[in-house]
Motif scaffolding. Structure first.
Motif, PDB file in Angstrom:
ATOM      1  N   PRO A   8       0.826  -1.220   0.000  1.00 35.03           N
ATOM      2  CA  PRO A   8       0.000   0.000   0.000  1.00 35.03           C
ATOM      3  C   PRO A   8       0.854   1.262   0.000  1.00 35.03           C
ATOM      4  CG  PRO A   8      -0.792  -1.544   1.627  1.00 35.03           C
ATOM      5  CD  PRO A   8       0.479  -2.121   1.104  1.00 35.03           C
ATOM      6  N   ALA A   9       1.982   1.229   0.716  1.00 33.89           N
ATOM      7  CA  ALA A   9       2.814   2.435   0.801  1.00 33.89           C
ATOM      8  C   ALA A   9       3.351   2.817  -0.572  1.00 33.89           C
ATOM      9  CB  ALA A   9       3.968   2.191   1.768  1.00 33.89           C
ATOM     10  N   VAL A  10       3.896   1.840  -1.279  1.00 31.76           N
ATOM     11  CA  VAL A  10       4.454   2.145  -2.598  1.00 31.76           C
ATOM     12  C   VAL A  10       3.331   2.524  -3.560  1.00 31.76           C
ATOM     13  CG1 VAL A  10       5.755   1.213  -4.532  1.00 31.76           C
ATOM     14  CG2 VAL A  10       6.424   0.649  -2.202  1.00 31.76           C
ATOM     15  N   GLY A  11       2.222   1.785  -3.496  1.00 36.29           N
ATOM     16  CA  GLY A  11       1.083   2.096  -4.366  1.00 36.29           C
ATOM     17  C   GLY A  11       0.614   3.524  -4.153  1.00 36.29           C
ATOM     18  N   ALA A  12       0.446   3.932  -2.881  1.00 41.24           N
ATOM     19  CA  ALA A  12      -0.049   5.278  -2.581  1.00 41.24           C
ATOM     20  C   ALA A  12       0.959   6.331  -3.012  1.00 41.24           C
ATOM     21  CB  ALA A  12      -0.346   5.392  -1.093  1.00 41.24           C
ATOM     22  N   THR A  13       2.236   6.050  -2.795  1.00 41.60           N
ATOM     23  CA  THR A  13       3.262   7.019  -3.176  1.00 41.60           C
ATOM     24  C   THR A  13       3.252   7.250  -4.683  1.00 41.60           C
ATOM     25  OG1 THR A  13       4.584   6.138  -1.368  1.00 41.60           O
ATOM     26  CG2 THR A  13       5.692   7.609  -2.896  1.00 41.60           C
ATOM     27  N   MET A  14       3.162   6.156  -5.440  1.00 43.39           N
ATOM     28  CA  MET A  14       3.174   6.306  -6.895  1.00 43.39           C
ATOM     29  C   MET A  14       1.900   6.998  -7.376  1.00 43.39           C
ATOM     30  SD  MET A  14       6.073   5.296  -7.386  1.00 43.39           S
ATOM     31  CE  MET A  14       6.107   5.684  -9.126  1.00 43.39           C
ATOM     32  N   ASP A  39       9.872  -3.611   9.340  1.00 40.41           N
ATOM     33  CA  ASP A  39       9.869  -4.875   8.607  1.00 40.41           C
ATOM     34  C   ASP A  39       9.057  -4.741   7.336  1.00 40.41           C
ATOM     35  OD1 ASP A  39       8.282  -8.054   9.403  1.00 40.41           O
ATOM     36  OD2 ASP A  39       9.420  -7.399   7.671  1.00 40.41           O
ATOM     37  N   GLY A  40       9.731  -4.571   6.210  1.00 47.72           N
ATOM     38  CA  GLY A  40       9.066  -4.677   4.913  1.00 47.72           C
ATOM     39  C   GLY A  40       8.115  -3.535   4.581  1.00 47.72           C
ATOM     40  N   LEU A  41       8.386  -2.313   5.022  1.00 44.53           N
ATOM     41  CA  LEU A  41       7.586  -1.156   4.624  1.00 44.53           C
ATOM     42  C   LEU A  41       6.096  -1.383   4.811  1.00 44.53           C
ATOM     43  CD1 LEU A  41       9.371  -0.331   1.285  1.00 44.53           C
ATOM     44  CD2 LEU A  41       9.611   0.905   3.420  1.00 44.53           C
ATOM     45  N   GLU A  42       5.735  -1.783   5.973  1.00 36.99           N
ATOM     46  CA  GLU A  42       4.309  -2.042   6.185  1.00 36.99           C
ATOM     47  C   GLU A  42       3.525  -0.758   6.349  1.00 36.99           C
ATOM     48  OE1 GLU A  42       2.852  -5.911   5.776  1.00 36.99           O
ATOM     49  OE2 GLU A  42       2.108  -3.860   5.823  1.00 36.99           O
ATOM     50  N   TRP A  43       2.264  -0.879   6.186  1.00 43.69           N
ATOM     51  CA  TRP A  43       1.409   0.283   6.304  1.00 43.69           C
ATOM     52  C   TRP A  43       1.253   0.638   7.769  1.00 43.69           C
ATOM     53  CZ3 TRP A  43      -4.354   0.738   4.572  1.00 43.69           C
ATOM     54  CH2 TRP A  43      -4.585   2.072   4.182  1.00 43.69           C
ATOM     55  N   SER A  51       8.324  -2.649  -2.362  1.00 43.10           N
ATOM     56  CA  SER A  51       7.093  -3.199  -1.810  1.00 43.10           C
ATOM     57  C   SER A  51       7.369  -4.413  -0.931  1.00 43.10           C
ATOM     58  CB  SER A  51       6.133  -3.597  -2.923  1.00 43.10           C
ATOM     59  OG  SER A  51       5.698  -2.460  -3.612  1.00 43.10           O
ATOM     60  N   GLY A  52       8.449  -5.116  -1.239  1.00 45.41           N
ATOM     61  CA  GLY A  52       8.799  -6.273  -0.416  1.00 45.41           C
ATOM     62  C   GLY A  52       7.794  -7.398  -0.471  1.00 45.41           C
ATOM     63  N   ARG A  53       7.116  -7.543  -1.616  1.00 43.04           N
ATOM     64  CA  ARG A  53       6.152  -8.637  -1.720  1.00 43.04           C
ATOM     65  C   ARG A  53       6.746  -9.862  -2.418  1.00 43.04           C
ATOM     66  NH1 ARG A  53       4.377  -6.193   1.802  1.00 43.04           N
ATOM     67  NH2 ARG A  53       2.269  -5.323   1.980  1.00 43.04           N
ATOM     68  N   GLN A  65      13.538   1.724 -20.770  1.00 39.83           N
ATOM     69  CA  GLN A  65      14.506   1.251 -19.784  1.00 39.83           C
ATOM     70  C   GLN A  65      14.224   1.882 -18.423  1.00 39.83           C
ATOM     71  OE1 GLN A  65      17.187  -1.050 -19.949  1.00 39.83           O
ATOM     72  NE2 GLN A  65      16.008  -1.602 -21.749  1.00 39.83           N
ATOM     73  N   MET A  66      13.897   3.189 -18.461  1.00 37.72           N
ATOM     74  CA  MET A  66      13.586   3.861 -17.203  1.00 37.72           C
ATOM     75  C   MET A  66      12.315   3.289 -16.590  1.00 37.72           C
ATOM     76  SD  MET A  66      14.724   7.812 -17.543  1.00 37.72           S
ATOM     77  CE  MET A  66      14.144   8.275 -19.122  1.00 37.72           C
ATOM     78  N   GLY A  67      11.321   3.050 -17.459  1.00 39.68           N
ATOM     79  CA  GLY A  67      10.064   2.483 -16.969  1.00 39.68           C
ATOM     80  C   GLY A  67      10.281   1.118 -16.342  1.00 39.68           C
ATOM     81  N   ALA A  68      11.091   0.283 -17.000  1.00 34.70           N
ATOM     82  CA  ALA A  68      11.348  -1.067 -16.493  1.00 34.70           C
ATOM     83  C   ALA A  68      12.092  -0.997 -15.161  1.00 34.70           C
ATOM     84  CB  ALA A  68      12.162  -1.854 -17.513  1.00 34.70           C
ATOM     85  N   PHE A  69      13.017  -0.053 -15.076  1.00 31.17           N
ATOM     86  CA  PHE A  69      13.753   0.097 -13.833  1.00 31.17           C
ATOM     87  C   PHE A  69      12.807   0.569 -12.722  1.00 31.17           C
ATOM     88  CE2 PHE A  69      17.110   2.051 -11.100  1.00 31.17           C
ATOM     89  CZ  PHE A  69      17.818   0.880 -10.874  1.00 31.17           C
ATOM     90  N   GLY A  70      11.847   1.388 -13.116  1.00 31.88           N
ATOM     91  CA  GLY A  70      10.825   1.808 -12.159  1.00 31.88           C
ATOM     92  C   GLY A  70      10.071   0.608 -11.596  1.00 31.88           C
ATOM     93  N   VAL A  71       9.700  -0.322 -12.485  1.00 34.99           N
ATOM     94  CA  VAL A  71       8.996  -1.525 -12.038  1.00 34.99           C
ATOM     95  C   VAL A  71       9.856  -2.285 -11.029  1.00 34.99           C
ATOM     96  CG1 VAL A  71       8.095  -3.772 -12.757  1.00 34.99           C
ATOM     97  CG2 VAL A  71       7.653  -1.756 -14.155  1.00 34.99           C
ATOM     98  N   VAL A  72      11.144  -2.414 -11.341  1.00 33.42           N
ATOM     99  CA  VAL A  72      12.052  -3.144 -10.439  1.00 33.42           C
ATOM    100  C   VAL A  72      12.087  -2.471  -9.066  1.00 33.42           C
ATOM    101  CG1 VAL A  72      14.451  -3.759 -10.022  1.00 33.42           C
ATOM    102  CG2 VAL A  72      13.485  -4.042 -12.297  1.00 33.42           C
ATOM    103  N   LEU A  73      12.278  -1.151  -9.073  1.00 32.15           N
ATOM    104  CA  LEU A  73      12.382  -0.437  -7.794  1.00 32.15           C
ATOM    105  C   LEU A  73      11.079  -0.529  -6.999  1.00 32.15           C
ATOM    106  CD1 LEU A  73      14.415   2.787  -8.650  1.00 32.15           C
ATOM    107  CD2 LEU A  73      15.191   0.641  -7.638  1.00 32.15           C
ATOM    108  N   GLU A  74       9.966  -0.344  -7.698  1.00 31.78           N
ATOM    109  CA  GLU A  74       8.680  -0.379  -6.996  1.00 31.78           C
ATOM    110  C   GLU A  74       8.435  -1.763  -6.400  1.00 31.78           C
ATOM    111  OE1 GLU A  74       6.393   0.842 -10.312  1.00 31.78           O
ATOM    112  OE2 GLU A  74       7.289   2.834 -10.248  1.00 31.78           O
ATOM    113  N   THR A  75       8.787  -2.796  -7.164  1.00 33.64           N
ATOM    114  CA  THR A  75       8.598  -4.155  -6.669  1.00 33.64           C
ATOM    115  C   THR A  75       9.462  -4.410  -5.439  1.00 33.64           C
ATOM    116  OG1 THR A  75       8.202  -4.848  -8.933  1.00 33.64           O
ATOM    117  CG2 THR A  75       8.622  -6.576  -7.331  1.00 33.64           C
ATOM    118  N   LEU A  76      10.727  -3.996  -5.520  1.00 30.29           N
ATOM    119  CA  LEU A  76      11.624  -4.252  -4.395  1.00 30.29           C
ATOM    120  C   LEU A  76      11.195  -3.468  -3.164  1.00 30.29           C
ATOM    121  CD1 LEU A  76      15.063  -4.426  -6.191  1.00 30.29           C
ATOM    122  CD2 LEU A  76      13.657  -6.284  -5.299  1.00 30.29           C
TER     123      LEU A  76
END
Lengths: 251, 269, 348
Positions: free
Chosen positions: C10-16, C251-255, C166-168, C153-164
């Motif tokens: 949720p944190a990463v989702g809300a930030t984006m 622990d893992g950027l929890e809400w 999020s810690g899911r 490339q920037m978009g793909a890197f964005g996906v990587v960062l957002e995924t990491l």
């Protein structure tokens, strides 16, 4: 309904690529008249409609509706008196539901929701598609789309109806229904079409355009029967006005 | 080309579903948008090992589908289509994560646990989004967006894109039909024709946009979109929202299936 | 690649979402203030056009495979960055809503990944710089290729960062990056070439349209400095947002909300346990199947997983039975409502 005269004086227009679409066209259309505008492809029919509605500004000459001279400042006022039905209803039905589309104009006129609702209901009733109000435009047949497009224009309460090829892409029975519907309207009508039989039935008067010039302006029956003039305009005398070779009937 | 036809069918089918009448359909669109958003938020707030605790979240899509008269097949069809993607994403975990973890007295590969969690979350999120559309429709969404103060220009643009989707998809299908009749390639459009094929459609689209703009101007449009009022929320709306919200938070805070299991089997310490 | 709800916290989702909303609000302001209203219908119809174009297969010479168009760069070229960004956002919104591509929470991230980098970075600073004032077919090809590849490339890197962030998932950064970037290199090349082909066609067939796009003053004040400043501000904001979330739950950027509820949970469970224990003696269907599992405590599952605190020492049987009962209950209630709705004819 006030008594408007639609007047065109010496209208000239050329497109940016240099094509001269209209070269000095003048006419006066009285209140309640039905006028057909005919001519071959590229004769200037569509350009004329664009000038009459103020979508294009003439290079020379002017359009007046009633006492108002059409220009960019008066366009908004004039457009409340004119309703234009486009050739392709898909360009005109731009909202996701028929009712919403019909309500678009009245809402822009800043009417309150109750009045908007009344106008929408009345317009749908006039064209006989009350049952289609909730439909999406792509769910409509060609004839229903045309009716919806007309309703969207009627909802604004225009005095003058301008139509570009209203019977194109309609099957014979939808075409018949449309003609009967238009016959019942008391509006001033300006109709461009290649469907000369429809023009013959609906309009008392026709304007014939050729290469941007008004070739002929007169009573429909007389103009459409003039074989030489029709051929010169890139048209032909409709079948219903030609003599019958077997029985000798002369139209 | 087949995919274009499928897309057209999908949009029209969901449009029809949204025109039905049911308890869910009669709720205010904003209620449905908010409940679905809260649902998705609470769902994804579960950490990566959550599996059992996710199960109560199945109630929401199942009950909404039942009450909203949305056939399960409508959701499952799209879900099955998206599932390979979700599974692929999930599968990377057992590949990279070879550690094990102990839950409920058993040793489990933590990678597979994450995999299960991702698949469940993904499927539930997809179902709830599809159900929102199947019970609300695009106009409902537009109404809620306006209430959330999304600028009118964006709402109008979204509505126009949605409106002309069917028209352009049909045009795309026609042009691809014409292309495939004259080319023998089955893979796709040859490089030679890339520009002209799409470009032709593009030019027609730009001309169409001009005509649409003309039509709008003739009906009094001057840059400002005047939307209708839409219907008002009823008493059912806050109740619906609160009830689901409470359930989501409850399911988030307590591992309900485990409690239920404990209750039934006596497994509580 | 679309970012998916399943990978997002949720944190990463809300930030984006916040970042995308800010970019969209600014774009709306720009679109309203400095361009003709004519563009609104154009944006609408162009959205539908790109959506359609995305479904067409383009065969890639010499490979036997085919690729697709994404359309972000084409939109930026034809409409300018602001209108292009808004149009991309509405396309992605319709995909998220009607086709569940990505998801509602991930929509913010997807618009940012596919719209922002292309329209506000790749288009003004790569495409425009290479094409220059004059244009020309060769420049268009080079510019499109470079802009599409770098944007993606920037978009793909964005996906990587957002995924990491999020810690899911447990994907290692290196592995994920080395998977995502090369795939998007290939996608970017196709995107660039198709975009160049279409732009080249329009440039030849209707040069006045391209001139209009060029003359579009919307870009006049978009300087590198401004964008860099904007990006820096965005990065600080995103960083601050994320670290706030992170610090409230190490622990893992929890809400944050669930951090507090987690504490309540610990307290609540003990009292609930007592009550449940009493109830359970009388109601338990399978009273003897409860295995105590204290050995599970202190394992990785315990420390990592918030959903398995305290009561995860319950038994496998309890878990399975509870899970099955939950599913059964959900199914039964669904069926009942369905039947009731049918009986009433017109819904509930």
């Amino acid at each position: 309904m006030s008594h408007h005269i639609t007047e065109a004086q010496d209208l000239c227009y050329s497109y940016p690529d240099g094509h001269q679409a209209l070269r000095g066209v003048s006419f006066r259309i009285h209140h309640g008249e039905s006028v057909g505008v005919i001519g071959g492809n590229g004769a200037g029919k569509s350009t004329l409609l664009m000038l009459l509605t103020g979508l294009l500004e003439p290079l020379r000459g002017q359009v007046a509706i009633g006492e108002i001279r059409l220009n960019s400042r008066t366009a908004k006022l004039v457009r409340q008196k004119l309703g234009m039905v486009f050739q392709n209803p898909d360009d005109q039905l731009f909202m996701a539901r028929v009712e919403e589309d019909v309500a678009f104009g009245p809402r822009n006129m800043k009417l309150d929701e109750a009045q908007v609702g009344e106008r929408v209901a009345l317009a749908l009733e006039k064209v006989g598609i009350v049952h289609l109000g909730d439909r999406a435009p792509y769910r409509l047949s060609a004839g229903e789309k045309r009716a919806a497009a007309i309703a969207s224009v009627l909802a604004m309460g225009p005095d003058i109806l301008i139509m570009d090829e209203p019977t194109s892409a309609l099957d014979p029975s939808s075409r018949r229904r449309l003609i009967n519907l238009l016959k019942g309207f008391e509006h001033t009508k300006i109709i461009t079409s290649h469907d000369l039989d429809m023009v013959l039935e609906l309009c008392q008067r026709v304007l014939v355009l050729k290469d941007g010039i008004l070739l002929c302006d007169g009573p429909t029956h007389q103009v459409l029967s003039d074989g030489n003039m029709m051929i010169e305009a890139g048209l032909e005398v409709p079948q219903s006005l030609r003599g019958c070779p077997s029985c000798g009937w002369k139209g | 080309m087949a995919s274009i036809f499928k897309t057209i069918d999908h949009i029209r089918y969901f449009d029809d579903l949204a025109r039905q009448d049911s308890f869910i359909h009669r709720l205010h669109p904003l209620t449905k948008l908010l409940s679905t958003t809260v649902y998705a938020l609470v769902l994804v707030s579960h950490d990566k090992y959550a599996t059992l605790a996710l199960l109560p979240f199945l109630f929401f899509p199942v009950l909404v589908a039942a009450a909203g008269r949305v056939p399960l097949s409508a959701i499952l069809k799209r879900l099955l289509y998206l599932e390979p993607m979700i599974i692929c994403l999930g599968l990377l975990n057992p590949l990279f994560d070879r550690e094990t973890t102990v839950i409920m007295g058993h040793t489990v590969s933590s990678g597979w646990l994450i995999f299960a969690s991702i698949v469940i979350k993904g499927s539930l999120a997809v179902s709830s989004a599809l159900l929102l559309m199947a019970t609300t429709g695009m106009e409902g969404i537009a109404l809620s967006l306006r209430m959330l103060r999304v600028p009118r220009i964006m709402v109008l643009q979204l509505l126009l894109t949605y409106r002309y989707l069917s028209t352009l998809l049909e045009e795309g299908a026609r042009i691809m039909q014409a292309y495939s009749f004259r080319s023998l390639s089955t893979v796709g459009v040859a490089a030679k024709a890339w520009g002209s094929l799409l470009g032709q459609v593009l030019l027609r689209t730009i001309d169409r946009a001009q005509r649409i703009y003309d039509a709008m101007c003739l009906r009094g449009f001057n840059g400002e979109y005047v939307p209708g009022k839409g219907r008002r929320a009823g008493i059912a709306d806050p109740i619906y929202l609160l009830a689901w919200g409470a359930f989501f938070v409850l399911s988030r805070v307590f591992n309900l299936p485990l409690y239920l299991g404990c209750l039934l089997t006596g497994g509580v310490r | 690649m679309h970012m998916s709800d399943a990978l997002l916290s949720p944190a990463v989702g809300a930030t984006m979402w916040a970042a995308t909303a800010a970019a969209a609000a600014y774009s709306v302001k720009k679109v309203q203030s400095e361009m003709d209203q004519k563009k609104v219908p154009l944006m609408g119809v162009m959205g539908a056009f790109i959506f359609t174009a995305q479904m067409i297969n383009f065969s890639i010479p010499g490979t036997g495979s085919s690729g697709h168009l994404g359309g972000g760069l084409l939109l930026a070229v034809l409409l300018g960055p602001y209108a292009g960004f808004l149009t991309m956002a509405s396309i992605l919104a319709i995909q998220a809503l009607f086709f569940a591509d990505g998801g509602l929470l991930a929509l913010g991230a997807n618009v940012f990944n596919l719209g922002f980098f292309t329209c506000f970075v790749a288009y003004p600073f790569i495409y425009r710089k290479i094409v220059g004032r004059k244009g020309g077919p060769r420049r268009i090809i080079i510019a499109s290729l470079a802009a599409a590849v770098i944007g993606l490339q920037m978009g793909a890197f964005g996906v990587v960062l957002e995924t990491l962030a999020s810690g899911r998932t447990e994907l290692p950064f290196g592995a994920f990056v080395s998977l995502m970037q090369p795939i998007h290199l290939a996608i970017g090349v196709v995107e660039g070439l198709v975009t160049a082909a279409v732009v080249g066609f329009v440039w030849k067939a209707r040069p006045e349209l391209m001139e209009r796009a060029f003359l579009n003053r919307a870009l006049g004040d978009l300087s590198i400095r401004k964008v860099l400043l904007g990006l820096a501000a965005g990065a600080v904001l995103i960083g601050a947002g994320l670290s706030w979330f992170a610090s409230s739950h190490p622990d893992g950027l929890e809400w944050a909300m669930f951090k507090t509820s987690g504490k309540e949970e610990l307290e609540a469970t003990s009292s609930v346990h007592e009550k449940l224990g009493g109830v359970q003696k009388r109601t338990a269907i399978l009273p003897d199947y409860g295995f105590k599992g204290p050995e599970a405590e202190g394992t990785s599952g315990d420390t990592k997983g918030e959903s398995w605190p305290v009561i995860d020492v319950g038994t496998t049987v309890s878990g399975l039975v509870g899970g099955l009962m939950t599913l059964l209950l959900a199914g039964l209630m669904g069926l009942m409502i369905n039947q009731a709705a049918k009986a009433k004819g017109n819904g509930l």
